[in-house]
Design a protein around this motif. Structure first.
Motif, PDB file in Angstrom:
ATOM      1  N   ARG A 219       0.811  -1.222   0.000  1.00  0.00           N
ATOM      2  CA  ARG A 219       0.000   0.000   0.000  1.00  0.00           C
ATOM      3  C   ARG A 219       0.842   1.268   0.000  1.00  0.00           C
ATOM      4  O   ARG A 219       0.326   2.375  -0.201  1.00  0.00           O
ATOM      5  CB  ARG A 219      -0.964   0.009   1.197  1.00  0.00           C
ATOM      6  N   LYS A 220       2.134   1.122   0.235  1.00  0.00           N
ATOM      7  CA  LYS A 220       2.997   2.305   0.167  1.00  0.00           C
ATOM      8  C   LYS A 220       3.401   2.599  -1.267  1.00  0.00           C
ATOM      9  O   LYS A 220       3.844   3.696  -1.574  1.00  0.00           O
ATOM     10  CB  LYS A 220       4.240   2.095   1.025  1.00  0.00           C
ATOM     11  N   ARG A 221       3.294   1.615  -2.109  1.00  0.00           N
ATOM     12  CA  ARG A 221       3.727   1.830  -3.486  1.00  0.00           C
ATOM     13  C   ARG A 221       2.581   2.015  -4.455  1.00  0.00           C
ATOM     14  O   ARG A 221       2.770   2.456  -5.582  1.00  0.00           O
ATOM     15  CB  ARG A 221       4.591   0.656  -3.942  1.00  0.00           C
ATOM     16  N   GLU A 222       1.370   1.585  -4.047  1.00  0.00           N
ATOM     17  CA  GLU A 222       0.234   1.851  -4.931  1.00  0.00           C
ATOM     18  C   GLU A 222      -1.027   1.991  -4.108  1.00  0.00           C
ATOM     19  O   GLU A 222      -1.106   1.528  -2.964  1.00  0.00           O
ATOM     20  CB  GLU A 222       0.073   0.759  -5.994  1.00  0.00           C
ATOM     21  N   ASP A 223      -1.996   2.664  -4.683  1.00  0.00           N
ATOM     22  CA  ASP A 223      -3.305   2.813  -4.049  1.00  0.00           C
ATOM     23  C   ASP A 223      -3.930   1.420  -3.977  1.00  0.00           C
ATOM     24  O   ASP A 223      -4.210   0.803  -5.009  1.00  0.00           O
ATOM     25  CB  ASP A 223      -4.147   3.752  -4.917  1.00  0.00           C
ATOM     26  N   TRP A 224      -4.133   0.925  -2.761  1.00  0.00           N
ATOM     27  CA  TRP A 224      -4.594  -0.473  -2.678  1.00  0.00           C
ATOM     28  C   TRP A 224      -6.008  -0.644  -3.217  1.00  0.00           C
ATOM     29  O   TRP A 224      -6.348  -1.731  -3.723  1.00  0.00           O
ATOM     30  CB  TRP A 224      -4.424  -1.033  -1.277  1.00  0.00           C
ATOM     31  N   VAL A 225      -6.828   0.395  -3.137  1.00  0.00           N
ATOM     32  CA  VAL A 225      -8.186   0.266  -3.679  1.00  0.00           C
ATOM     33  C   VAL A 225      -8.136   0.074  -5.195  1.00  0.00           C
ATOM     34  O   VAL A 225      -8.799  -0.814  -5.748  1.00  0.00           O
ATOM     35  CB  VAL A 225      -9.030   1.501  -3.311  1.00  0.00           C
ATOM     36  N   GLU A 226      -7.320   0.891  -5.850  1.00  0.00           N
ATOM     37  CA  GLU A 226      -7.178   0.730  -7.304  1.00  0.00           C
ATOM     38  C   GLU A 226      -6.612  -0.648  -7.644  1.00  0.00           C
ATOM     39  O   GLU A 226      -6.986  -1.267  -8.635  1.00  0.00           O
ATOM     40  CB  GLU A 226      -6.269   1.830  -7.875  1.00  0.00           C
ATOM     41  N   ALA A 227      -5.694  -1.110  -6.813  1.00  0.00           N
ATOM     42  CA  ALA A 227      -5.113  -2.430  -7.062  1.00  0.00           C
ATOM     43  C   ALA A 227      -6.179  -3.522  -6.954  1.00  0.00           C
ATOM     44  O   ALA A 227      -6.189  -4.470  -7.744  1.00  0.00           O
ATOM     45  CB  ALA A 227      -3.973  -2.694  -6.082  1.00  0.00           C
ATOM     46  N   VAL A 228      -7.076  -3.364  -5.979  1.00  0.00           N
ATOM     47  CA  VAL A 228      -8.167  -4.347  -5.853  1.00  0.00           C
ATOM     48  C   VAL A 228      -9.051  -4.308  -7.101  1.00  0.00           C
ATOM     49  O   VAL A 228      -9.447  -5.352  -7.634  1.00  0.00           O
ATOM     50  CB  VAL A 228      -8.989  -4.085  -4.568  1.00  0.00           C
ATOM     51  N   TYR A 229      -9.350  -3.100  -7.583  1.00  0.00           N
ATOM     52  CA  TYR A 229     -10.138  -3.010  -8.820  1.00  0.00           C
ATOM     53  C   TYR A 229      -9.418  -3.757  -9.949  1.00  0.00           C
ATOM     54  O   TYR A 229     -10.008  -4.546 -10.680  1.00  0.00           O
ATOM     55  CB  TYR A 229     -10.312  -1.541  -9.243  1.00  0.00           C
ATOM     56  N   ARG A 230      -8.124  -3.485 -10.076  1.00  0.00           N
ATOM     57  CA  ARG A 230      -7.350  -4.086 -11.162  1.00  0.00           C
ATOM     58  C   ARG A 230      -7.320  -5.616 -11.046  1.00  0.00           C
ATOM     59  O   ARG A 230      -7.584  -6.329 -12.017  1.00  0.00           O
ATOM     60  CB  ARG A 230      -5.924  -3.530 -11.105  1.00  0.00           C
ATOM     61  N   LEU A 231      -7.076  -6.108  -9.849  1.00  0.00           N
ATOM     62  CA  LEU A 231      -6.918  -7.554  -9.669  1.00  0.00           C
ATOM     63  C   LEU A 231      -8.246  -8.304  -9.774  1.00  0.00           C
ATOM     64  O   LEU A 231      -8.262  -9.515  -9.952  1.00  0.00           O
ATOM     65  CB  LEU A 231      -6.283  -7.844  -8.299  1.00  0.00           C
ATOM     66  N   THR A 232      -9.333  -7.590  -9.627  1.00  0.00           N
ATOM     67  CA  THR A 232     -10.640  -8.255  -9.657  1.00  0.00           C
ATOM     68  C   THR A 232     -11.459  -7.833 -10.874  1.00  0.00           C
ATOM     69  O   THR A 232     -12.671  -8.061 -10.899  1.00  0.00           O
ATOM     70  CB  THR A 232     -11.447  -7.932  -8.380  1.00  0.00           C
ATOM     71  N   SER A 233     -10.824  -7.226 -11.847  1.00  0.00           N
ATOM     72  CA  SER A 233     -11.559  -6.730 -13.018  1.00  0.00           C
ATOM     73  C   SER A 233     -12.733  -5.851 -12.597  1.00  0.00           C
ATOM     74  O   SER A 233     -13.848  -5.999 -13.116  1.00  0.00           O
ATOM     75  CB  SER A 233     -12.069  -7.894 -13.872  1.00  0.00           C
ATOM     76  N   ASP A 234     -12.485  -4.974 -11.639  1.00  0.00           N
ATOM     77  CA  ASP A 234     -13.479  -4.016 -11.128  1.00  0.00           C
ATOM     78  C   ASP A 234     -14.552  -4.624 -10.216  1.00  0.00           C
ATOM     79  O   ASP A 234     -15.361  -3.873  -9.665  1.00  0.00           O
ATOM     80  CB  ASP A 234     -14.197  -3.252 -12.262  1.00  0.00           C
ATOM     81  N   HIS A 235     -14.574  -5.942 -10.092  1.00  0.00           N
ATOM     82  CA  HIS A 235     -15.593  -6.568  -9.246  1.00  0.00           C
ATOM     83  C   HIS A 235     -15.528  -6.019  -7.823  1.00  0.00           C
ATOM     84  O   HIS A 235     -16.564  -5.772  -7.193  1.00  0.00           O
ATOM     85  CB  HIS A 235     -15.399  -8.080  -9.233  1.00  0.00           C
ATOM     86  N   GLY A 236     -14.326  -5.859  -7.293  1.00  0.00           N
ATOM     87  CA  GLY A 236     -14.155  -5.414  -5.915  1.00  0.00           C
ATOM     88  C   GLY A 236     -14.066  -6.593  -4.955  1.00  0.00           C
ATOM     89  O   GLY A 236     -14.057  -7.756  -5.377  1.00  0.00           O
ATOM     90  N   ALA A 237     -14.017  -6.270  -3.675  1.00  0.00           N
ATOM     91  CA  ALA A 237     -13.803  -7.287  -2.642  1.00  0.00           C
ATOM     92  C   ALA A 237     -15.135  -7.737  -2.052  1.00  0.00           C
ATOM     93  O   ALA A 237     -15.928  -6.915  -1.594  1.00  0.00           O
ATOM     94  CB  ALA A 237     -12.916  -6.730  -1.535  1.00  0.00           C
ATOM     95  N   ASP A 238     -15.354  -9.046  -2.051  1.00  0.00           N
ATOM     96  CA  ASP A 238     -16.574  -9.585  -1.431  1.00  0.00           C
ATOM     97  C   ASP A 238     -16.489  -9.521   0.095  1.00  0.00           C
ATOM     98  O   ASP A 238     -17.509  -9.384   0.768  1.00  0.00           O
ATOM     99  CB  ASP A 238     -16.789 -11.021  -1.896  1.00  0.00           C
ATOM    100  N   HIS A 239     -15.272  -9.640   0.600  1.00  0.00           N
ATOM    101  CA  HIS A 239     -15.053  -9.566   2.051  1.00  0.00           C
ATOM    102  C   HIS A 239     -13.799  -8.736   2.312  1.00  0.00           C
ATOM    103  O   HIS A 239     -12.774  -8.953   1.654  1.00  0.00           O
ATOM    104  CB  HIS A 239     -14.802 -10.958   2.652  1.00  0.00           C
ATOM    105  N   ILE A 240     -13.891  -7.846   3.274  1.00  0.00           N
ATOM    106  CA  ILE A 240     -12.704  -7.104   3.710  1.00  0.00           C
ATOM    107  C   ILE A 240     -12.589  -7.239   5.223  1.00  0.00           C
ATOM    108  O   ILE A 240     -13.565  -7.013   5.953  1.00  0.00           O
ATOM    109  CB  ILE A 240     -12.795  -5.617   3.314  1.00  0.00           C
TER     110      ILE A 240
END
Lengths: 343, 343, 343, 343
Positions: A219-240
């Motif tokens: 999270r120091k090197r990238e916006d973790w929210v954007e990373a979650v979007y990227r890794l999930t094809s925008d789906h987002g996190a079902d559980h946090i």
């Protein structure tokens, strides 16, 4: 047979009031069991409690034994004990009055009776517990490992399984790499979920990958929210698993999928949690406060770990005399759990 | 038969851009129905949208018909329509893509397609709707009453029934006396719950009592959280309809029962909602963002109102020419709903 | 480009009425997609339908293309198609009207519209589907593997996950080793459950063990209910996939844990299912009829298999010309699925 | 103060072994309360137990006090009692080990410990109960009314509310007019449901209408399944309280709506329940065995009746000396409950 034992006790908030003493081995009353303690694990609240009282120590009428999570062996049974026999392994429950379902407590006085706080704790060679305040220990874990289940393990299980009903293929975001976070990683994997770990430490992220995390975000090197979007094809996190708290909840709301769940667990960034209404409502997010869990869920957790052979992650083990060093370790942000071996 | 009709339209944010125009009656395409509009109800977001765009009107490529909640009669059916026949009563759905279950949308782009916003609205003498964007209207309500169900009625139903599973004997706290709040009162009563209404206006509280509220708290004269404790013997509120938002969520967390639910609905006090972690976690409260609801729940709501004979509370009725006066009324805080009668 | 294709069709119940014919490639209408079929899997109901009509073929007004479960590629899109683009992989849904949640249908006329029965089937080189009747195919499975998901895979997923909420450590009993049974085995393992497979065939049991089953019971050599008691220390089965039906339900009720779930799936031993009230009530067992599942759950299943790399178990693959041999194979009790490769 | 009391006791199955005796008032041990009994209600299983043993009386080592459902007042508290104080009203729980959630028991040995069966019963002037085996009684019901809640009331509540989550507008079919059936009628109405009562007796149907039933079907004059179709426009029943059992389950499956629920409660037509697989699967019906319920649900029921003022339906009241006449009355099919007033 010896009749005395060692135990740690606290007479008021502050390290100066913490002492290792010699005292008589207690005797179990009706419905109680005497436990020969093998291992006790630490939680962050224990440090808060020892150092600052945490609002619980003010009217101490007798010395408090600290810590709540114990693995040990039944050494003797009081009259009328039916749940356990001498020689059996047990682990303790943190909230002894909560057996299953909704649990006790009111809006004004929530269900707060807990070991090592409003009730006596467990950092002693022997302790006495009501038979209802323990469950059968896991058969395949060491006492050291088993001692990490009652709070950290159960909190993760309650968040993801008992309340969250995690299923294979879902996206789970784990914030940090402390005890609850790594249990969340393991329990999510156990149910076939895809796990994204977020941390500010590359070494810890590499270790999380070794434990099976599918993705690691610094999270120091990238916006973790954007990373979650990227890794999930925008789906987002079902559980946090929200272990940060404060205004960080806003980021978790942004990262959440439609109908996603955020389990509120920790407070590193403050006791006042906040976030945007837009994300809350437009994605119909559920934010739920998690308070460890009930006894039946602890039994479920023990059963699941016994079956899978999952091993809790232990960062460091201390001896009975080194409890204070163990407390210091908590401040440095352990990777997983810290345990005091007693027996 | 006439071929033209009147409709309201908006060419950009701001009242100055709102006009009542004469235009051709539209023709339903394949899978579409032509609706002769009888009544249209207003929601607070409509005022925000007309006055300020609400982030939705910036790139208007054609005039937008405002408002989303309509009751009317099927006047003609396009090719392939199977859900309705000419002459049947319908009410519209607000989020047409959400049929049942989880619904569409991603973390980055939540499920937002809605009538009178990203899609054309309904304040016209005739409108065309995809047949999937409507349900059979209630048999026992007038069009005026029925027009209040698609947003305000369904939001309350989703919060309390579809998500909240309210049951007889539970304690429900309703904040305020606007449209969603009074529907919450009625729906809670319909399920045998005990209802506490909180408002700052004694006259409105008296009217809420007349509607069946068990208790009425004037928040200007006493701390409503303490009043909830008093009225529930400290149990707290099993359900809270949080229409205030902002830091007020903190009060609702305090008022919540153990395992209580707070439905986040409104934002009168700000878009950034916040509250204390302690109440959240120690009472294991669930806070859930509510976004109206899906089509199947709207069918359930219609069925429930038809059976019970419950009548939505309408504060004022305006004629088609007086839409702007109806918008003004919204600012004054209606007791229940405001409706424009069209047909 | 060729304009004709081969397809199987049925003009009445009975193998004699089954023919492979040459016909024009269909054209997708508005909202429809043309699918180039790659693989089609068989289900037991297909055999019943071809051989005996199954109550569905009596008033055939045009030849019926048999089979329902297809994996293929979008070859062309009709007007207004938004869900898919040419070149994308899809798998079909079995009950096209059931998107999510409760689904359509009444007590008198349950939700029965399905491919290869009341609607045209898929055993052709090209088919046309409404865009709503398909989901994106898995990225990591072959077409042959993917074609097994729409009925057998989804039935197991619905029973265990969507309805059953299986969790790690639970005990799952799988009866038999057909398509649904082996998917149940795989899906239970994916969620960390303990799986007991019951069969009368040692070779099949050995193969089930190879797939990861924790325990294998030969019901011809021991009472499988007693074996379940033994293997679970009397706890019983938290989930039973009841594929036998008839009076066998009574045994499943005996094997069920307190609050256990029995998913009614199959009818090998008869259409009239029966069992003892005592086991039902004293253990508060839930018996639920499972009818494949909805589209959203199929998407969840695809996502879970893509993540885990789980591979459906295929017993035999047949060519387009050998469909009748594939039907014969069904009678012999396949270990997993039978697929016709078309493309 | 008197030291003796009267109680009924059974030394073996059969009316001849039933006697009213004079005996010492018992003393509460640690964690126990002494209850001055005011009223005790009868259930059908009591008759089976007295007359035929019901499989429970064979190894009677001491005389069994019959009956399980009591309303009374705490007369004395043993050491360590925290749940109650002298003078408070209580009603008993039927399954004392089941507090909330899943409850105890195994597949081989289901959770069966219950009052008036494997544990001593309550038909005495004074009884001793573990403090965990009772809940606070309702404030607004008489003891006679309150005594009907522990089994019949709670069974209906568990079926419809705790498990069934009945909501306003749903269709509920109640079979018969015994105790559980009339509670089901009342609890369904309390939640805004539409209630159809089926009976073979026009007078009882008329009384059910008087209690608020929307529809009454005389099953001797018409096919009740067809009547349910007719009254619900083919929708079917969302909930059926199946008190008949045997092959009658097949009719209930036919009457069930898509995704409907059947609560298995009674066995008038036989212990082997059966029904058609087609209805089960094509409508995805849930059939669930209901075994009274847990303590938390009994607290919910008390709260709901106190709020609504609902009054249990009592067909007849007998004095302590007339217990045998009360048992005879059970055979004649009471309309609601039969109670013995003790105090």
């Amino acid at each position: 047979m010896t009749t005395t034992m060692k135990r740690w006790q606290l007479t008021a908030a502050g390290r100066a009031n913490l002492k290792l003493v010699e005292t008589a081995i207690p005797t179990p009353g009706p419905g109680e069991v005497l436990i020969k303690v093998a291992a006790v694990s630490l939680n962050y609240r224990d440090k808060l409690l020892v150092d600052a009282g945490f609002g619980m120590l003010d009217p101490l009428t007798e010395p408090l034994i600290p810590l709540s999570d114990v693995s040990g062996i039944v050494a003797a049974c009081g009259e009328g004990v039916t749940r356990f026999a001498v020689g059996e392994r047990i682990v303790s429950t943190f909230l002894p009055d909560w057996i299953d379902g909704d649990g006790p407590g009111t809006a004004r006085h929530p269900n707060g009776r807990n070991l090592g706080g409003s009730l006596q704790g467990v950092l002693a060679e022997y302790i006495v517990l009501n038979q209802d305040w323990a469950v059968c220990g896991p058969r395949k874990l060491s006492h050291t490992e088993a001692s990490t289940l009652p709070c950290a393990g159960l909190t993760a299980w309650t968040a993801l399984v008992e309340r969250g009903r995690v299923r294979a293929g879902q996206k789970v975001v784990v914030l940090g790499t402390g005890g609850v976070s790594l249990f969340s990683l393991q329990i999510a994997l156990l149910h076939g979920a895809e796990v994204i770990v977020v941390s500010g430490d590359d070494k810890k992220l590499a270790r999380a990958r070794d434990l099976g995390a599918h993705h690691a975000i610094n999270r120091k090197r990238e916006d973790w929210v954007e990373a979650v979007y990227r890794l999930t094809s925008d789906h987002g996190a079902d559980h946090i698993l929200e272990t940060v708290g404060g205004a960080h909840l806003g980021k978790s709301l942004d990262a959440a999928a439609v109908a996603g769940r955020i389990s509120l667990i920790g407070i590193l960034e403050g006791l006042d949690v906040s976030g945007g209404f837009g994300a809350f409502a437009r994605k119909r997010v559920v934010v739920e406060g998690i308070q460890v869990g009930h006894r039946r869920a602890l039994e479920d957790l023990v059963r699941a770990f016994d079956l899978s052979g999952t091993t809790p992650v232990i960062d460091a083990i201390y001896g009975m005399n080194d409890f204070e060093a163990a407390l210091d370790h908590l401040d440095r942000g352990p990777f997983g759990k810290i345990v005091v071996e007693v027996g």
